[in-house]
Design a protein around this motif. Structure first.
Motif, PDB file in Angstrom:
ATOM      1  N   SER A 136      40.070  36.832  35.198  1.00  0.00           N
ATOM      2  CA  SER A 136      40.626  36.915  33.860  1.00  0.00           C
ATOM      3  C   SER A 136      42.304  36.271  34.271  1.00  0.00           C
ATOM      4  CB  SER A 136      40.823  38.177  33.159  1.00  0.00           C
ATOM      5  OG  SER A 136      41.358  38.173  32.002  1.00  0.00           O
ATOM      6  N   PHE A 137      42.980  36.919  34.971  1.00  0.00           N
ATOM      7  CA  PHE A 137      44.394  36.909  35.502  1.00  0.00           C
ATOM      8  C   PHE A 137      44.380  35.301  36.081  1.00  0.00           C
ATOM      9  CE2 PHE A 137      47.841  37.234  38.699  1.00  0.00           C
ATOM     10  CZ  PHE A 137      48.964  37.225  37.591  1.00  0.00           C
ATOM     11  N   CYS A 138      43.590  35.093  36.802  1.00  0.00           N
ATOM     12  CA  CYS A 138      43.596  33.687  37.392  1.00  0.00           C
ATOM     13  C   CYS A 138      43.332  32.568  36.391  1.00  0.00           C
ATOM     14  CB  CYS A 138      42.735  33.342  38.528  1.00  0.00           C
ATOM     15  SG  CYS A 138      43.022  34.191  39.937  1.00  0.00           S
ATOM     16  N   GLN A 139      42.486  32.771  35.392  1.00  0.00           N
ATOM     17  CA  GLN A 139      42.282  31.971  34.219  1.00  0.00           C
ATOM     18  C   GLN A 139      43.475  31.761  33.297  1.00  0.00           C
ATOM     19  OE1 GLN A 139      39.196  33.175  31.831  1.00  0.00           O
ATOM     20  NE2 GLN A 139      39.150  31.081  30.513  1.00  0.00           N
ATOM     21  N   LEU A 140      44.386  32.909  33.028  1.00  0.00           N
ATOM     22  CA  LEU A 140      45.432  32.912  32.405  1.00  0.00           C
ATOM     23  C   LEU A 140      46.286  32.047  32.936  1.00  0.00           C
ATOM     24  CD1 LEU A 140      47.298  33.978  29.959  1.00  0.00           C
ATOM     25  CD2 LEU A 140      47.736  35.973  31.448  1.00  0.00           C
ATOM     26  N   MET A 200      26.361  49.998  32.843  1.00  0.00           N
ATOM     27  CA  MET A 200      27.934  50.231  33.151  1.00  0.00           C
ATOM     28  C   MET A 200      28.277  49.405  34.185  1.00  0.00           C
ATOM     29  SD  MET A 200      29.466  53.867  33.518  1.00  0.00           S
ATOM     30  CE  MET A 200      31.396  54.065  32.974  1.00  0.00           C
ATOM     31  N   LYS A 201      29.514  49.007  34.277  1.00  0.00           N
ATOM     32  CA  LYS A 201      29.969  48.064  35.589  1.00  0.00           C
ATOM     33  C   LYS A 201      30.699  48.978  36.533  1.00  0.00           C
ATOM     34  CE  LYS A 201      31.132  44.082  32.592  1.00  0.00           C
ATOM     35  NZ  LYS A 201      32.081  43.286  32.186  1.00  0.00           N
ATOM     36  N   SER A 202      30.403  48.387  37.784  1.00  0.00           N
ATOM     37  CA  SER A 202      31.011  49.250  38.813  1.00  0.00           C
ATOM     38  C   SER A 202      32.481  48.861  38.692  1.00  0.00           C
ATOM     39  CB  SER A 202      30.497  48.974  40.067  1.00  0.00           C
ATOM     40  OG  SER A 202      30.532  47.500  40.586  1.00  0.00           O
ATOM     41  N   LYS A 203      33.347  49.597  39.570  1.00  0.00           N
ATOM     42  CA  LYS A 203      34.586  49.336  39.744  1.00  0.00           C
ATOM     43  C   LYS A 203      35.197  48.052  40.397  1.00  0.00           C
ATOM     44  CE  LYS A 203      39.204  50.717  41.118  1.00  0.00           C
ATOM     45  NZ  LYS A 203      39.966  49.696  40.377  1.00  0.00           N
ATOM     46  N   LEU A 204      34.050  47.591  41.373  1.00  0.00           N
ATOM     47  CA  LEU A 204      34.221  46.419  41.950  1.00  0.00           C
ATOM     48  C   LEU A 204      33.838  45.149  40.683  1.00  0.00           C
ATOM     49  CD1 LEU A 204      34.461  44.671  44.494  1.00  0.00           C
ATOM     50  CD2 LEU A 204      32.052  44.861  44.926  1.00  0.00           C
ATOM     51  N   GLU A 205      32.929  45.391  40.204  1.00  0.00           N
ATOM     52  CA  GLU A 205      32.879  44.387  39.213  1.00  0.00           C
ATOM     53  C   GLU A 205      33.789  44.120  38.165  1.00  0.00           C
ATOM     54  OE1 GLU A 205      27.968  44.188  38.476  1.00  0.00           O
ATOM     55  OE2 GLU A 205      28.920  45.990  37.764  1.00  0.00           O
ATOM     56  N   LYS A 206      34.503  45.299  37.751  1.00  0.00           N
ATOM     57  CA  LYS A 206      35.881  45.431  36.921  1.00  0.00           C
ATOM     58  C   LYS A 206      36.789  44.524  37.620  1.00  0.00           C
ATOM     59  CE  LYS A 206      34.406  49.727  34.265  1.00  0.00           C
ATOM     60  NZ  LYS A 206      34.686  50.952  33.916  1.00  0.00           N
ATOM     61  N   ASP A 207      37.107  45.049  38.810  1.00  0.00           N
ATOM     62  CA  ASP A 207      38.165  44.174  39.530  1.00  0.00           C
ATOM     63  C   ASP A 207      38.014  42.810  39.650  1.00  0.00           C
ATOM     64  OD1 ASP A 207      39.408  47.034  39.803  1.00  0.00           O
ATOM     65  OD2 ASP A 207      38.795  47.174  42.053  1.00  0.00           O
ATOM     66  N   ILE A 208      36.924  42.423  39.960  1.00  0.00           N
ATOM     67  CA  ILE A 208      36.551  41.061  39.872  1.00  0.00           C
ATOM     68  C   ILE A 208      36.873  40.316  38.465  1.00  0.00           C
ATOM     69  CG2 ILE A 208      34.618  39.233  40.195  1.00  0.00           C
ATOM     70  CD1 ILE A 208      33.596  41.028  42.666  1.00  0.00           C
TER      71      ILE A 208
END
Length: 64
Positions: free
Chosen positions: A14-18, A1-9
């Motif tokens: 993803s947003f920057c790539q978009l 399970m991913k941590s909040k920090l990993e999800k935020d990163i």
């Protein structure tokens, strides 16, 4: 399970790539900048709003 920090990163990446796939790079002199770099540095509020909207969109797509 991913941590909040990993999800935020991952969300930010993803947003920057978009942004970078949607808008062309900008060249000023000998320097080249991506759309995500420009938006984050020049208008951090707009960047944050876009990031939140991107997160909402991804959540909607997950729920469908």
């Amino acid at each position: 399970m991913k941590s909040k920090l990993e999800k935020d990163i991952e969300l930010k990446e993803s947003f920057c790539q978009l942004l970078d796939e949607t808008y062309p790079n900008v060249k000023i002199g000998y320097s080249t900048f991506t759309a995500s770099e420009i938006l984050e540095c020049c208008d951090p509020i707009a960047f944050s709003i876009g990031l939140i909207e991107h997160e909402d969109y991804l959540a909607e797509m997950e729920n469908e």
